[in-house]
Write a protein that holds these residues in place. Structure first.
Motif, mmCIF file in Angstrom:
data_model
loop_
_atom_site.group_PDB
_atom_site.id
_atom_site.type_symbol
_atom_site.label_atom_id
_atom_site.label_comp_id
_atom_site.label_asym_id
_atom_site.label_seq_id
_atom_site.Cartn_x
_atom_site.Cartn_y
_atom_site.Cartn_z
ATOM 1 N N VAL A 1 40.451 39.768 39.634
ATOM 2 C CA VAL A 1 39.126 39.995 40.200
ATOM 3 C C VAL A 1 38.986 41.476 40.517
ATOM 4 C CG1 VAL A 1 39.929 39.466 42.547
ATOM 5 C CG2 VAL A 1 37.493 39.308 42.017
ATOM 6 N N ASP A 2 37.788 41.986 40.370
ATOM 7 C CA ASP A 2 37.491 43.363 40.746
ATOM 8 C C ASP A 2 37.133 43.363 42.241
ATOM 9 O OD1 ASP A 2 36.576 45.944 41.097
ATOM 10 O OD2 ASP A 2 35.583 46.033 39.145
ATOM 11 N N VAL A 3 38.156 43.383 43.078
ATOM 12 C CA VAL A 3 37.951 43.267 44.530
ATOM 13 C C VAL A 3 37.108 44.411 45.055
ATOM 14 C CG1 VAL A 3 39.107 43.182 46.773
ATOM 15 C CG2 VAL A 3 40.112 42.001 44.815
ATOM 16 N N LYS B 1 34.596 33.070 38.429
ATOM 17 C CA LYS B 1 33.702 33.312 39.563
ATOM 18 C C LYS B 1 34.314 32.886 40.895
ATOM 19 C CE LYS B 1 30.124 31.104 38.114
ATOM 20 N NZ LYS B 1 30.643 30.924 36.740
ATOM 21 N N LEU B 2 35.336 32.032 40.877
ATOM 22 C CA LEU B 2 35.972 31.608 42.123
ATOM 23 C C LEU B 2 36.507 32.812 42.885
ATOM 24 C CD1 LEU B 2 37.184 29.487 44.058
ATOM 25 C CD2 LEU B 2 39.162 29.376 42.515
ATOM 26 N N ARG B 3 37.284 33.651 42.216
ATOM 27 C CA ARG B 3 37.855 34.818 42.875
ATOM 28 C C ARG B 3 36.783 35.862 43.180
ATOM 29 N NH1 ARG B 3 41.628 32.542 39.720
ATOM 30 N NH2 ARG B 3 43.784 32.479 40.465
ATOM 31 N N GLU B 4 35.798 35.983 42.307
ATOM 32 C CA GLU B 4 34.720 36.935 42.572
ATOM 33 C C GLU B 4 33.928 36.537 43.814
ATOM 34 O OE1 GLU B 4 34.062 38.447 37.954
ATOM 35 O OE2 GLU B 4 32.681 36.973 38.816
ATOM 36 N N TYR B 5 33.625 35.255 43.937
ATOM 37 C CA TYR B 5 32.952 34.787 45.158
ATOM 38 C C TYR B 5 33.783 35.092 46.408
ATOM 39 C CZ TYR B 5 29.480 31.799 42.671
ATOM 40 O OH TYR B 5 28.447 31.301 41.926
ATOM 41 N N LEU B 6 35.071 34.754 46.352
ATOM 42 C CA LEU B 6 35.918 34.979 47.522
ATOM 43 C C LEU B 6 35.970 36.464 47.891
ATOM 44 C CD1 LEU B 6 38.817 32.496 46.748
ATOM 45 C CD2 LEU B 6 37.155 32.311 48.602
ATOM 46 N N ALA C 1 40.730 38.636 51.924
ATOM 47 C CA ALA C 1 42.182 38.863 51.926
ATOM 48 C C ALA C 1 42.914 37.911 50.993
ATOM 49 C CB ALA C 1 42.716 38.719 53.350
ATOM 50 N N ALA C 2 42.361 36.713 50.795
ATOM 51 C CA ALA C 2 43.023 35.714 49.943
ATOM 52 C C ALA C 2 43.156 36.178 48.500
ATOM 53 C CB ALA C 2 42.254 34.401 50.000
ATOM 54 N N VAL C 3 42.277 37.089 48.053
ATOM 55 C CA VAL C 3 42.329 37.546 46.663
ATOM 56 C C VAL C 3 42.572 39.054 46.561
ATOM 57 C CG1 VAL C 3 40.889 35.677 45.783
ATOM 58 C CG2 VAL C 3 39.790 37.777 46.596
ATOM 59 N N ALA C 4 42.842 39.701 47.686
ATOM 60 C CA ALA C 4 42.938 41.162 47.703
ATOM 61 C C ALA C 4 44.019 41.698 46.773
ATOM 62 C CB ALA C 4 43.185 41.657 49.130
ATOM 63 N N ASP C 5 45.100 40.945 46.569
ATOM 64 C CA ASP C 5 46.177 41.415 45.697
ATOM 65 C C ASP C 5 46.076 40.859 44.282
ATOM 66 O OD1 ASP C 5 46.770 38.777 46.270
ATOM 67 O OD2 ASP C 5 48.924 39.120 46.579
ATOM 68 N N GLN C 6 44.990 40.146 43.981
ATOM 69 C CA GLN C 6 44.840 39.510 42.663
ATOM 70 C C GLN C 6 43.886 40.309 41.781
ATOM 71 O OE1 GLN C 6 44.205 35.232 42.858
ATOM 72 N NE2 GLN C 6 45.226 35.121 44.843
ATOM 73 N N THR C 7 44.039 41.609 41.801
ATOM 74 C CA THR C 7 43.147 42.465 41.035
ATOM 75 C C THR C 7 43.481 42.403 39.544
ATOM 76 O OG1 THR C 7 44.587 44.393 41.185
ATOM 77 C CG2 THR C 7 43.014 44.049 42.992
ATOM 78 N N TRP C 8 42.510 42.780 38.732
ATOM 79 C CA TRP C 8 42.771 42.845 37.291
ATOM 80 C C TRP C 8 43.844 43.883 36.974
ATOM 81 C CZ3 TRP C 8 41.797 39.102 34.277
ATOM 82 C CH2 TRP C 8 40.669 38.303 34.443
ATOM 83 N N ASP C 9 43.867 44.970 37.716
ATOM 84 C CA ASP C 9 44.906 45.975 37.478
ATOM 85 C C ASP C 9 46.296 45.377 37.678
ATOM 86 O OD1 ASP C 9 43.142 48.127 36.931
ATOM 87 O OD2 ASP C 9 42.783 48.386 39.065
ATOM 88 N N ASN C 10 46.473 44.607 38.751
ATOM 89 C CA ASN C 10 47.769 43.976 38.983
ATOM 90 C C ASN C 10 48.097 42.958 37.910
ATOM 91 O OD1 ASN C 10 48.131 45.491 41.286
ATOM 92 N ND2 ASN C 10 47.545 43.864 42.713
#
Length: 395
Positions: free
Chosen positions: A199-201, A310-315, A366-375
């Motif tokens: 996700v693009d946080v 969209k789940l992660r984008e919404y979060l 915070a639940a998706v903060a480390d789930q970036t596309w870069d990572n």
């Protein structure tokens, strides 16, 4: 320079993905964009998964696209190009498959020469051009499977299923986004790794910031606002949305995305706003207008095996989320309200509206903060680099 970068130095990627100019930005686009920050990428638009339904029209369209494939690749930016290598869709006609293989191989190699990519990895995000796997002089073949393609409406399910399995077996490495497909895919290829969407946080968290402006069409809507972002396809439960809108006529249902299905019933409802497709970078502005974001899928095989982007984008927007269930969504049940029927969906929306807090919003981000596309791409490229090192002889 990381160890992975050192191993990948001098290599480019020929990347077979969804239509680059599609309204939705899918994982196909996100991964390719980040690969292009690390190495040269030739992005190959790969139309032709849909089964033809009007032979004369489809044949003319196919020939036009074959002509377009003769043009030089289009430069997206430095080190990143796009070309189109379509296929004739009439694959059950004798000779068409052979033509697609020969023409596709010639056209892709021609495009690679034009952009100067000599050493390469082949990277497939869609299965139907998979007959080119290991036919392009690549040093490694990657299949990044993001969906149950044979379950898509309108495709030749039997043929796409076979292509998907064949590519799974042929790939040196396979990455799988939907968790429901993982066991089956590992049975086809032992070099299979789970790689959920990113996700693009930094982009989507703008929805929670005071300085983010609402689009003009999203201002002064009667609240609360129930929002959806994404294309309105056959797998979206439009009947559910219409039912919810009728049950709560004082709520506004704001739907942001291209309408690819019949939305006439929704358009007729006074409390439903159809915003149409919007630029990807503007989506957090639209999401800022939401009081609750929804994932209203129809429950079918495609959805059961989906990993909804969209789940992660919404979060990442911080907004409350109400969704139908599937294995990937269930993993986020701590932050997402999951409904199993219409009445349950309505109750979940009411609870989300009544019980939201700033702390809950912060926890969702915070639940998706480390789930970036870069990572995600860094992790995938580490695995790719390790596979290349194993294949290369010791000096």
């Amino acid at each position: 320079m990381t160890d992975a970068d050192a191993t990948l130095q001098g290599l480019g990627v020929v990347y077979f993905g969804n239509d680059w100019n599609a309204e939705n930005r899918t994982s196909s686009h996100h991964v390719a964009t980040r690969l292009a920050e690390r190495m040269p990428v030739l992005y190959v638009d790969s139309p032709g998964m849909r089964a033809p339904n009007a032979s004369g029209r489809d044949l003319k369209k196919a020939w036009r696209k074959l002509g377009a494939a003769l043009r030089r690749p289009e430069r997206i930016r430095d080190g990143f190009w796009r070309c189109t290598v379509p296929q004739l869709p009439f694959r059950r006609i004798p000779g068409v498959d052979a033509f697609n293989r020969l023409f596709g191989r010639w056209a892709v190699r021609r495009a690679l020469r034009a952009v100067g990519i000599q050493r390469r990895i082949s990277w497939f995000v869609v299965p139907h051009p998979g007959f080119l796997a290991r036919r392009l002089g690549e040093e490694l073949c990657v299949y990044y499977c993001i969906d149950d393609y044979a379950a898509h409406p309108g495709v030749d399910a039997e043929l796409i299923g076979r292509r998907d399995e064949a590519l799974s077996r042929a790939a040196d490495l396979q990455f799988v986004a939907p968790p429901a497909l993982l066991d089956h895919k590992r049975g086809l290829n032992p070099h299979t790794f789970y790689s959920p969407h990113g996700v693009d946080v930094d982009l989507f968290r703008h929805a929670s910031e005071a300085g983010t402006e609402l689009p003009a069409a999203a201002r002064d809507l009667p609240g609360p606002v129930i929002g959806y972002i994404g294309s309105l396809h056959e797998w979206i439960d439009l009947d559910l949305i219409a039912w919810l809108a009728r049950q709560r006529p004082r709520w506004t249902f704001l739907l942001v995305g291209h309408a690819a299905a019949d939305v006439s019933e929704l358009r007729a409802l006074p409390n439903v706003r159809l915003a149409g497709a919007q630029p990807y970078a503007s989506l957090p502005q639209w999401a800022k207008a939401f009081d609750v974001a929804i994932i209203p899928y129809r429950m079918n095989r495609q959805v059961a095996n989906a990993n909804p982007l969209k789940l992660r984008e919404y979060l990442a927007t911080g907004k409350p989320v109400v969704s139908v269930h599937n294995p990937e969504i269930e993993k986020f049940s701590r932050w997402v309200r999951i409904a199993h029927d219409r009445d349950g969906y309505l109750r979940a929306l009411e609870a989300a509206l009544a019980e939201d807090t700033p702390q809950a919003a912060a926890e969702r981000i915070a639940a998706v903060a480390d789930q970036t596309w870069d990572n995600r791409v860094d992790t995938v490229l580490d695995t790719v680099a390790q596979a290349l090192q194993r294949q290369r002889p010791l000096s």
